[in-house]
Design a protein around this motif. Structure first.
Motif, PDB file in Angstrom:
ATOM      1  N   ALA A  58       0.851  -1.186   0.000  1.00  0.00           N
ATOM      2  CA  ALA A  58       0.000   0.000   0.000  1.00  0.00           C
ATOM      3  C   ALA A  58       0.889   1.237   0.000  1.00  0.00           C
ATOM      4  O   ALA A  58       2.004   1.220   0.531  1.00  0.00           O
ATOM      5  N   CYS A  67       0.594   5.286   1.082  1.00  0.00           N
ATOM      6  CA  CYS A  67      -0.216   6.292   1.769  1.00  0.00           C
ATOM      7  C   CYS A  67       0.634   7.529   2.026  1.00  0.00           C
ATOM      8  O   CYS A  67       1.858   7.435   2.180  1.00  0.00           O
ATOM      9  N   SER A  96      -0.093   4.608   8.270  1.00  0.00           N
ATOM     10  CA  SER A  96      -1.230   4.385   7.376  1.00  0.00           C
ATOM     11  C   SER A  96      -0.881   3.368   6.302  1.00  0.00           C
ATOM     12  O   SER A  96      -1.692   2.505   5.954  1.00  0.00           O
ATOM     13  N   THR A 135      -2.795  -0.190   6.088  1.00  0.00           N
ATOM     14  CA  THR A 135      -3.566  -0.501   4.881  1.00  0.00           C
ATOM     15  C   THR A 135      -3.084  -1.798   4.250  1.00  0.00           C
ATOM     16  O   THR A 135      -3.885  -2.625   3.792  1.00  0.00           O
TER      17      THR A 135
END
Length: 233
Positions: A88, A90, A108, A112
């Protein structure tokens, strides 16, 4: 893990759609696999952007991270189950505090990626939410998982050894947990003049587990070995 997701667990934000909180995903991992029955491994954490922009109110920071995470889960006996890797990206923008910008962006990305790993475990972990935010289950049914069909890799992290149900020096012959194929193997060995205890010992030395966990292929291997030994004599 096949039940529809509880509406109260679902969060909805404009522009972000429906999602689960990371603490909620961790809670359900603990509920299903137990404390110590799962773990996460950070495979990669890369800083992609780190920019500071002067404004009339001072510097503002734009930060982005890419994270790749692997989710490990274990069966109740300690056998490692197949792992899942997900990534991910972010970021944060226009934040006045430099440290807070990095903290929010990297946590984050890690959270995620973990949640994306967990959706492979079914609707309990929010898989249906990827179907346009639906709360209706999308898996509905599945075949039972047989860990014997997926032997652990040599580099599997921290596999927990299952306790030997037989115990050191225990007697094996005639125990009810043996399957029909294993009992047939004992009977064939007996007809060839081989003691059942010797069969158990040879099987454990060959396959590193007892006859009560034997697969059909392992049974066939032992039968072939008995036939070959009989023909040699």
């Amino acid at each position: 893990m096949l039940r529809p997701i509880d509406e109260q667990r679902v969060q909805v934000l404009d522009g972000k759609g429906a999602f689960l909180n990371t603490w909620d995903v961790r809670r359900w991992l603990i509920r299903i696999f137990g404390v110590g029955g799962w773990g996460e491994e950070t495979l990669d954490l890369t800083l992609l952007r780190d920019q500071a922009r002067p404004t009339s109110e001072g510097l503002r920071h734009d930060v982005a991270y890419r994270a790749q995470v692997r989710l490990h889960t274990y069966a109740p006996c300690g056998h490692p189950l197949p792992t899942t890797d997900q990534a991910a990206v972010c970021g944060t923008s226009d934040m006045p505090d430099y440290a807070a910008a990095h903290h929010e962006a990297l946590t984050s990305a890690l959270s995620t990626a973990l949640k994306r790993c967990a959706i492979n475990l079914g609707d309990t972990f929010g898989l249906s939410l990827y179907n346009q935010g639906s709360r209706r289950p999308v898996v509905q049914a599945m075949l039972p998982y047989d860990p014997r069909s997926h032997p652990p890799a040599e580099d599997a992290p921290l596999p927990r050894e299952a306790p030997d149900p037989q115990g050191e020096g225990a007697k094996h012959s005639g125990e009810p947990e043996l399957g029909a194929e294993a009992r047939s193997l004992i009977a064939e060995a007996a007809s060839s003049g081989v003691d059942a205890e010797d069969v158990h010992r040879a099987f454990r030395e060959a396959f590193d587990h007892g006859l009560e966990q034997a697969t059909p292929r392992e049974i066939k291997t032992m039968v072939d070995a008995l036939d070959e030994a009989g023909s040699d004599t």
